[in-house]
Design an enzyme around this catalytic site. Sequence first.
Site, PDB file in Angstrom:
ATOM      1  N   SER A  19      13.189  25.428  27.791  1.00 50.88           N
ATOM      2  CA  SER A  19      14.210  26.466  27.612  1.00 50.88           C
ATOM      3  C   SER A  19      14.819  26.550  26.228  1.00 50.88           C
ATOM      4  O   SER A  19      15.672  27.403  25.983  1.00 50.88           O
ATOM      5  CB  SER A  19      15.324  26.282  28.650  1.00 50.88           C
ATOM      6  OG  SER A  19      14.851  26.617  29.927  1.00 50.88           O
ATOM      7  N   LYS A  39      25.386  27.569  23.626  1.00 58.64           N
ATOM      8  CA  LYS A  39      24.970  27.993  24.970  1.00 58.64           C
ATOM      9  C   LYS A  39      26.090  27.751  25.963  1.00 58.64           C
ATOM     10  O   LYS A  39      26.743  26.694  25.952  1.00 58.64           O
ATOM     11  CB  LYS A  39      23.710  27.225  25.373  1.00 58.64           C
ATOM     12  CG  LYS A  39      23.106  27.658  26.709  1.00 58.64           C
ATOM     13  CD  LYS A  39      21.800  26.901  26.969  1.00 58.64           C
ATOM     14  CE  LYS A  39      21.151  27.320  28.272  1.00 58.64           C
ATOM     15  NZ  LYS A  39      19.871  26.608  28.520  1.00 58.64           N
ATOM     16  N   SER A  45      15.787  29.425  29.249  1.00 57.95           N
ATOM     17  CA  SER A  45      17.108  29.918  29.614  1.00 57.95           C
ATOM     18  C   SER A  45      18.064  30.057  28.435  1.00 57.95           C
ATOM     19  O   SER A  45      19.132  30.644  28.562  1.00 57.95           O
ATOM     20  CB  SER A  45      17.736  28.986  30.648  1.00 57.95           C
ATOM     21  OG  SER A  45      17.914  27.676  30.102  1.00 57.95           O
TER      22      SER A  45
END
Length: 498
Positions: free
Chosen positions: A180, A81, A156
């Site tokens: 998330s 990420k 996210s």
Amino acid sequence: MAGELTMMTAAGLAAAMAAGEVSALEVTDAHLARIGDADDRVRAFLHVATEQARQAARAVDQRRAAGEPLGALAGVPLALKDVFTTTDMPTTCGSAILDGWRPPYDATITRRLRAGGVVILGKTNMDEFAMGSSTENSAFGPSHNPWDLSRVPGGSSGGSAAAVAAFEAPLGIGTDTGGSIRQPAAVCGVVGVKPTYGGSSRYGLVAFASSLDSPGPLARTVLDAALLHEVMSGHDPCDATSVDAPVPPVVAAARQADVSGLRIGVVPELSGEGCQPGVLARFSEAVELLESLGAKVAEVSCPHFSYALPAYYLIAPSECSSNLARFDAMRYGLRVGDDGTASAEEVMSLTRAQGFGAEVKRRIMLGTYALSSGYYDAYYGKAQQVRTLIIRDFEAAFEQVDVLVSPTTPTTAFPLGERVDDPLAMYVADLCTIPSDLAGNAALSVPCGLAPDGLPVGLQIMAPVLADDRIYRVGAAVEAALDSRRGHRLLDQAKGLS
């Protein structure tokens, strides 16, 4: 051969490389080719580090040829990420304000991955500064759900979840602040884990809400997630919130995959109104499955969980308004209006206006208001009191049962654009996941079937602080019982993207 390699699990790839059946470079090249074939539609990656990944793979092959000791996941590719600092590739946090920024240091988790021989393929898309539940808040455009490209992959950490579901990487790492990791894992049909808060280091993780952010693994199997959990976790003296305790025996628990005699609590507050009928049906079947495997199931009420959503949306924005103050156009990142005539305050205002997206601005304003004089006690203070009540609910529940279960998300993946203009509807996506973030305990999402719309449903398993091994034990048992159905569905999706 390349296609076969991308279909393998992380554990399978590690075993094949250790046996000399395939090289780390071949594995890496296969996944880079898969990214080249599929990512123009999935859009999971913001940056693909082709040369760095191939160099890291060669280094693993050289170390293996020299007989050096290697980590359990040496040579296995991973999607990271874009919220973790990396010296050799950009870290943007999905924001225009950091477009192209290259950090001067690696995050602790980045360093541990490199030390373990894990090959970082690149950085994945995300909601800006991890604020969102759909990856639509990225300044670089949304990612797409591999099950249905017209739908969101969650957020996210949607980019990492989509990369794993699309067979672009066998492993991913995300961050969980209000769900998330688990929410995108559920809607993309993969496994996602929020470790105990402080169990994985936040050093070098660009902060959203410091008392909530938890890095964790994404994978296609529970065992793969456990193997990554062990590699990335452990005490870090660079992180003041890091837990100085051994990593729970998560790999052994995942291999055990046995729930005989375990006490499992169903939380009614997380499995009622607001959940799609198809989601509830798959959840009920998963609970019945656990009971058939020898678990003892009972309903356990957690009355204050109903207040978790509003409490979270006061606490998280308050912390973000403080953390994001550092993006002031003075030290790094974007700078707008610096023509020699504007004051520092004007440059800062222009930069933040242009560099931050709508959701980030919304949360900064909410948080600043909640912390302001005259409102602190009425809003932020009360929210923290509710947080304490939620922690006590968990403590009382875990005196009665070993783990709690619920649906991971109230709905399956929703269409892209459906909730963009309705923040409250978007926030409800995290309804079931937020309590564990507020309390800091461990939680996992494992696929438990498909809803009538043909999209994945996740089962959430929650355990006490530092009892992360329990969620792997239960998750692996569910996975084993549903393995053939789940595996075939994922392979079908991969073929659909070919």
